[in-house]
Each structure stands twice: as structure tokens, then as C-alpha cells.
Design a protein around this motif. Structure first.
Motif, short mmCIF file in Angstrom:
data_model
loop_
_atom_site.label_atom_id
_atom_site.label_comp_id
_atom_site.label_asym_id
_atom_site.label_seq_id
_atom_site.Cartn_x
_atom_site.Cartn_y
_atom_site.Cartn_z
N ASN A 43 28.61 -136.93 -49.20
CA ASN A 43 30.07 -136.56 -49.79
C ASN A 43 30.79 -135.42 -49.25
N HIS A 44 29.90 -134.72 -48.37
CA HIS A 44 30.10 -133.42 -47.81
C HIS A 44 30.11 -133.36 -46.28
N VAL A 45 30.82 -132.37 -45.71
CA VAL A 45 30.71 -132.06 -44.42
C VAL A 45 29.76 -130.87 -43.85
N LEU A 46 28.98 -130.88 -43.15
CA LEU A 46 28.12 -129.66 -42.69
C LEU A 46 28.99 -128.73 -41.49
N LYS A 47 28.97 -127.48 -41.87
CA LYS A 47 29.57 -126.60 -41.07
C LYS A 47 28.92 -126.45 -39.60
N GLN A 48 27.69 -126.69 -39.48
CA GLN A 48 26.88 -126.90 -38.35
C GLN A 48 25.89 -128.00 -38.32
N PRO A 49 25.43 -128.77 -37.41
CA PRO A 49 24.64 -129.85 -37.48
C PRO A 49 23.31 -129.44 -37.99
N LEU A 50 22.80 -130.27 -38.80
CA LEU A 50 21.43 -130.12 -39.44
C LEU A 50 20.56 -131.10 -38.67
N SER A 51 19.25 -130.37 -38.11
CA SER A 51 18.30 -130.81 -37.45
C SER A 51 17.23 -131.72 -38.22
N ILE A 52 17.20 -132.91 -38.02
CA ILE A 52 16.44 -133.85 -38.86
C ILE A 52 15.27 -134.46 -37.79
N ILE A 53 14.07 -134.50 -38.50
CA ILE A 53 12.98 -135.06 -37.70
C ILE A 53 12.53 -136.48 -38.32
N ILE A 54 12.56 -137.30 -37.45
CA ILE A 54 12.21 -138.66 -38.01
C ILE A 54 10.84 -139.25 -37.21
N GLU A 55 9.83 -139.63 -38.25
CA GLU A 55 8.62 -139.95 -37.76
C GLU A 55 8.19 -141.33 -38.63
N PRO A 56 7.48 -141.99 -37.70
CA PRO A 56 6.87 -143.13 -38.53
C PRO A 56 5.79 -142.77 -39.44
N ASP A 57 5.51 -143.65 -40.62
CA ASP A 57 4.51 -143.68 -41.43
C ASP A 57 3.88 -144.83 -41.65
N LYS A 58 2.72 -145.03 -42.50
CA LYS A 58 2.22 -146.55 -42.23
C LYS A 58 3.11 -147.66 -42.59
N HIS A 59 3.81 -147.50 -43.56
CA HIS A 59 4.80 -148.57 -43.91
C HIS A 59 6.28 -148.37 -44.07
N MET A 60 6.67 -147.30 -43.42
CA MET A 60 8.10 -146.82 -43.57
C MET A 60 8.36 -145.78 -42.50
N ILE A 61 9.74 -145.25 -42.65
CA ILE A 61 10.19 -144.19 -41.57
C ILE A 61 10.34 -143.02 -42.57
N LEU A 62 9.93 -141.80 -42.17
CA LEU A 62 10.24 -140.59 -42.97
C LEU A 62 11.36 -139.97 -42.01
N ALA A 63 12.36 -139.19 -42.84
CA ALA A 63 13.23 -138.29 -42.27
C ALA A 63 12.90 -137.10 -42.97
N ARG A 64 12.62 -135.94 -42.27
CA ARG A 64 12.82 -134.38 -42.95
C ARG A 64 13.51 -133.32 -42.09
N CYS A 65 13.91 -132.54 -42.91
CA CYS A 65 14.77 -131.26 -42.46
C CYS A 65 13.78 -130.17 -42.26
N PRO A 66 13.56 -129.46 -41.37
CA PRO A 66 12.56 -128.26 -41.13
C PRO A 66 13.01 -127.15 -41.68
N ASP A 67 14.40 -127.14 -42.16
CA ASP A 67 15.00 -126.07 -42.84
C ASP A 67 14.82 -126.27 -44.38
N LEU A 68 14.56 -127.33 -44.90
CA LEU A 68 14.70 -127.67 -46.48
C LEU A 68 13.32 -128.23 -46.83
#
Length: 118
Positions: free
Chosen positions: A42-67
Motif C-alpha cells: 500500500n505504500h511507495v518506497l523512496k528508494q528501492p529496498l534490497s531483498i534476498i531470495i533463497e530456497p529453503d527445503k519446502h519453500m522460498i524465503l525472502a528477507r531484507c538485510p536492513d530489517l
């Protein structure tokens, strides 16, 4: 309608130890992907946020190194969308709080500085 904004994915192979086969170590290669998002649900970011995507055993994980948050899903889009919802939820919760320790105050400032209304 899915409103995910995923930009500039870059797969990075990560070597992980495997099994020994015929006297040689079989090193498996898994992937890790870094991408950038420029809007939340619902919101816009003033600057792009870096997201790291990595596989787990049964799913995909998305994490933000800053949070200290992550999202998970059956695919990248679902995982990133869940992470976006978690970021907005955390921001809403922190806006209500006045008595935060240094770490959470820093996270609140980071979100306040980076999130704007559409």
C-alpha cells in the motif's frame, strides 16, 4: 491482480557441501537471488529496498538485510509479497510505539525515512 514490483534479479550460486561420490566430493550448487522492490503493498518506497531470495527445503524465503523480517511462499512472488506485508505491518506497529530501545528506534527511523504514501 498482483502488484508486485520485482526488479533486477541476479542469481548468485552458492556452493554447499554434498556427498562423496567415487572418492570425489559432489558439491551441490544452490542459488541465492538479490532483487530490489520499489513499492510495498500500500505504500511507495523512496528508494528501492534490497531483498534476498533463497530456497529453503519446502519453500522460498525472502528477507531484507536492513530489517529483522522475512516472508515465505511457494514461489518468489508469494515470498516477496508476504515480506512486503510484514514490512508494512511492522511500520504500522512501530508508528504507535514511543518507548523503543535503540535498535527498534533505528528500525523505525529507517522505515519512516523510506516509506511514503502512494
Amino acid at each position: 491482480m498482483n502488484q508486485s514490483t520485482l526488479e533486477a534479479p541476479q542469481a548468485i550460486p552458492v556452493r554447499s557441501p554434498g556427498h562423496e561420490v567415487n572418492g570425489h566430493e559432489n558439491v551441490g550448487v544452490e542459488w541465492v537471488c538479490t532483487l530490489f522492490v520499489n513499492r510495498l503493498v500500500n505504500h511507495v518506497l523512496k528508494q528501492p529496498l534490497s531483498i534476498i531470495i533463497e530456497p529453503d527445503k519446502h519453500m522460498i524465503l525472502a528477507r531484507c538485510p536492513d530489517l529483522p523480517l522475512y516472508g515465505c511462499g511457494e514461489d518468489t512472488i508469494e515470498a516477496v509479497d508476504m515480506l512486503k506485508r510484514e514490512i508494512e505491518s511492522l511500520w504500522e506497529d512501530l508508528k504507535e510505539e514511543q518507548d523503543l530501545d535503540a535498535e527498534w528506534s533505528s528500525i523505525k527511523r529507517f522505515l519512516d525515512d523510506n516509506i511514503s504514501w502512494p
